[in-house]
Design a protein around this motif. Structure first.
Motif, PDB file in Angstrom:
ATOM      1  N   GLU A 225      82.887   5.204  15.932  1.00  0.00           N
ATOM      2  CA  GLU A 225      84.112   4.475  15.618  1.00  0.00           C
ATOM      3  C   GLU A 225      84.020   3.071  16.202  1.00  0.00           C
ATOM      4  O   GLU A 225      83.930   2.893  17.415  1.00  0.00           O
ATOM      5  CB  GLU A 225      85.350   5.186  16.167  1.00  0.00           C
ATOM      6  CG  GLU A 225      86.637   4.478  15.755  1.00  0.00           C
ATOM      7  CD  GLU A 225      87.896   5.242  16.130  1.00  0.00           C
ATOM      8  OE1 GLU A 225      88.989   4.802  15.728  1.00  0.00           O
ATOM      9  OE2 GLU A 225      87.786   6.268  16.824  1.00  0.00           O
ATOM     10  N   LEU A 226      84.057   2.081  15.327  1.00  0.00           N
ATOM     11  CA  LEU A 226      83.986   0.683  15.722  1.00  0.00           C
ATOM     12  C   LEU A 226      85.366   0.046  15.604  1.00  0.00           C
ATOM     13  O   LEU A 226      86.363   0.740  15.397  1.00  0.00           O
ATOM     14  CB  LEU A 226      82.955  -0.044  14.861  1.00  0.00           C
ATOM     15  CG  LEU A 226      81.536   0.530  14.987  1.00  0.00           C
ATOM     16  CD1 LEU A 226      80.638   0.005  13.888  1.00  0.00           C
ATOM     17  CD2 LEU A 226      80.946   0.189  16.356  1.00  0.00           C
ATOM     18  N   GLN A 227      85.421  -1.253  15.743  1.00  0.00           N
ATOM     19  CA  GLN A 227      86.716  -1.926  15.785  1.00  0.00           C
ATOM     20  C   GLN A 227      87.483  -1.786  14.469  1.00  0.00           C
ATOM     21  O   GLN A 227      88.687  -1.546  14.481  1.00  0.00           O
ATOM     22  CB  GLN A 227      86.511  -3.408  16.093  1.00  0.00           C
ATOM     23  CG  GLN A 227      87.800  -4.214  16.161  1.00  0.00           C
ATOM     24  CD  GLN A 227      87.531  -5.669  16.515  1.00  0.00           C
ATOM     25  OE1 GLN A 227      86.627  -5.956  17.292  1.00  0.00           O
ATOM     26  NE2 GLN A 227      88.303  -6.561  15.935  1.00  0.00           N
ATOM     27  N   HIS A 228      86.799  -1.921  13.338  1.00  0.00           N
ATOM     28  CA  HIS A 228      87.482  -1.946  12.051  1.00  0.00           C
ATOM     29  C   HIS A 228      87.216  -0.724  11.176  1.00  0.00           C
ATOM     30  O   HIS A 228      87.904  -0.533  10.179  1.00  0.00           O
ATOM     31  CB  HIS A 228      87.066  -3.197  11.267  1.00  0.00           C
ATOM     32  CG  HIS A 228      87.419  -4.478  11.955  1.00  0.00           C
ATOM     33  ND1 HIS A 228      88.728  -4.882  12.130  1.00  0.00           N
ATOM     34  CD2 HIS A 228      86.635  -5.432  12.524  1.00  0.00           C
ATOM     35  CE1 HIS A 228      88.730  -6.044  12.759  1.00  0.00           C
ATOM     36  NE2 HIS A 228      87.481  -6.394  13.020  1.00  0.00           N
ATOM     37  N   TYR A 229      86.215   0.077  11.492  1.00  0.00           N
ATOM     38  CA  TYR A 229      85.861   1.197  10.632  1.00  0.00           C
ATOM     39  C   TYR A 229      85.037   2.200  11.425  1.00  0.00           C
ATOM     40  O   TYR A 229      84.603   1.935  12.554  1.00  0.00           O
ATOM     41  CB  TYR A 229      85.084   0.727   9.398  1.00  0.00           C
ATOM     42  CG  TYR A 229      83.873  -0.131   9.697  1.00  0.00           C
ATOM     43  CD1 TYR A 229      82.629   0.440   9.986  1.00  0.00           C
ATOM     44  CD2 TYR A 229      83.951  -1.521   9.688  1.00  0.00           C
ATOM     45  CE1 TYR A 229      81.519  -0.338  10.256  1.00  0.00           C
ATOM     46  CE2 TYR A 229      82.845  -2.311   9.962  1.00  0.00           C
ATOM     47  CZ  TYR A 229      81.638  -1.711  10.240  1.00  0.00           C
ATOM     48  OH  TYR A 229      80.537  -2.491  10.521  1.00  0.00           O
ATOM     49  N   VAL A 230      84.822   3.366  10.821  1.00  0.00           N
ATOM     50  CA  VAL A 230      83.902   4.361  11.377  1.00  0.00           C
ATOM     51  C   VAL A 230      82.604   4.260  10.601  1.00  0.00           C
ATOM     52  O   VAL A 230      82.593   4.352   9.367  1.00  0.00           O
ATOM     53  CB  VAL A 230      84.470   5.788  11.272  1.00  0.00           C
ATOM     54  CG1 VAL A 230      83.439   6.808  11.771  1.00  0.00           C
ATOM     55  CG2 VAL A 230      85.747   5.918  12.082  1.00  0.00           C
ATOM     56  N   ALA A 231      81.503   4.023  11.327  1.00  0.00           N
ATOM     57  CA  ALA A 231      80.186   3.909  10.699  1.00  0.00           C
ATOM     58  C   ALA A 231      79.467   5.244  10.793  1.00  0.00           C
ATOM     59  O   ALA A 231      79.403   5.857  11.863  1.00  0.00           O
ATOM     60  CB  ALA A 231      79.364   2.824  11.390  1.00  0.00           C
ATOM     61  N   TYR A 232      78.931   5.686   9.669  1.00  0.00           N
ATOM     62  CA  TYR A 232      78.093   6.890   9.614  1.00  0.00           C
ATOM     63  C   TYR A 232      76.664   6.405   9.388  1.00  0.00           C
ATOM     64  O   TYR A 232      76.410   5.660   8.437  1.00  0.00           O
ATOM     65  CB  TYR A 232      78.543   7.812   8.485  1.00  0.00           C
ATOM     66  CG  TYR A 232      79.912   8.399   8.729  1.00  0.00           C
ATOM     67  CD1 TYR A 232      80.068   9.682   9.226  1.00  0.00           C
ATOM     68  CD2 TYR A 232      81.059   7.646   8.485  1.00  0.00           C
ATOM     69  CE1 TYR A 232      81.331  10.222   9.469  1.00  0.00           C
ATOM     70  CE2 TYR A 232      82.329   8.165   8.726  1.00  0.00           C
ATOM     71  CZ  TYR A 232      82.451   9.442   9.218  1.00  0.00           C
ATOM     72  OH  TYR A 232      83.698   9.964   9.470  1.00  0.00           O
TER      73      TYR A 232
END
Length: 307
Positions: A225-232
């Motif tokens: 989970e990053l600042q603006h979105y969740v990266a997979y």
């Protein structure tokens, strides 16, 4: 049987090729720095042997910026070492407290817009060594920071392998934020995906949980989970998920060439020339389980491309 096994095949017979370490640590560092984006999955090289100043009195082996805009600190050890992780975390503490220096470095190399987009919510430590003790693997999980432990081997003059021994996404909260930053009254309030999920209907939260499960079930990926979105991600991101609270929908950016897809208004969109928060050039909007079902082939295509 543990570790990566490499065999040379000739005439139907196989012979094991024994891996070795580099002669000098600096050789490994130079190789990775010259090819960082390819070898470390989208991490752009920023600086080598970066000085932490006369008070801290250290040098960070390599600095980079990943595809999400997260700062990356890389430390190398030619052989096995129990100190490489603690050394990396030691330098990470300095980096977090000296954000301005890193952002100035990014601006110098990539321009002011890239510097504005640096995401400090999940800075990364990548350690590259010949091997790790079990204490390192446990310590990585306990650090509450984003850590990748990578094992390297050299085979002859023209083959190097990198094997991910452990990858930790890191914890949420202020553990990655320096005290001086927390005390700034002008720091903006940033809303994360977790915040957005508290503002949507229960049906959309359940849809997000189903999407999350299906993305992780595709294979060896993990989420951050990053600042603006969740990266997979695998080596690179294969999906970036945003929650649109106002529209009660999920938006996923995929590593899929839009030119290979028959775009459907309201479902898929080409964002190659449109600014967006997330990596990937194809936008997929998911507002129902039916949308998710018909998106699965696109999710699998993106997963396969993220090697």
């Amino acid at each position: 049987m543990a570790g990566l096994q490499v065999f040379r095949v000739a005439g139907g017979d196989v012979r094991r090729v024994e891996g070795a370490t580099v002669e000098f640590e600096r050789d490994l560092q130079r190789l990775v720095e010259a090819n960082m984006e390819e070898m470390l999955g989208g991490v752009r090289f920023m600086a080598s042997e970066y000085s932490t100043g006369p008070v801290h009195r250290g040098r960070i082996d390599s600095l980079g910026l990943d595809e999400d805009g997260s700062p990356v600190l890389v430390e190398y050890k030619r052989t096995s070492s129990q100190s490489v992780l603690s050394q990396g975390l030691f330098y990470l503490a300095w980096l977090i407290e000296n954000r301005g220096e890193f952002e100035a470095l990014v601006e110098q190399r990539l321009g002011p817009e890239a510097a504005k987009q640096v995401d400090w919510s999940r800075p990364r430590v990548i350690c590259i060594a010949a091997d790790y003790a079990r204490y390192d693997l446990v310590a990585a999980g306990m650090s509450h920071h984003r850590v990748d432990l990578v094992v390297y081997r050299r085979y002859g003059d023209d083959l190097v392998t990198l094997d991910l021994a452990a990858s930790v996404a890191g914890g949420c909260g202020s553990s990655t934020v320096g005290q001086s930053e927390r005390m700034r009254p002008s720091s903006p309030v940033r809303r994360t995906v977790s915040d957005a999920l508290t503002q949507v209907r229960s049906e959309l939260r359940e849809l997000y949980e189903e999407l999350d499960a299906r993305l992780l079930d595709l294979g060896e990926g993990h989420s951050v989970e990053l600042q603006h979105y969740v990266a997979y991600r695998r080596r690179r991101n294969f999906a970036c998920v945003r929650v649109l609270a106002r529209e009660q929908a999920l938006v996923v950016f995929l590593r899929v060439d839009p030119a290979t897809v028959q775009l459907v208004p309201g479902w898929t969109r080409d964002v190659r020339k449109i600014g967006h928060l997330g990596t990937g050039e194809l936008e997929v909007r998911i507002a129902s389980v039916e949308d998710l079902d018909r998106s699965m082939s696109l999710l699998r295509t993106s997963y396969a491309a993220a090697t």
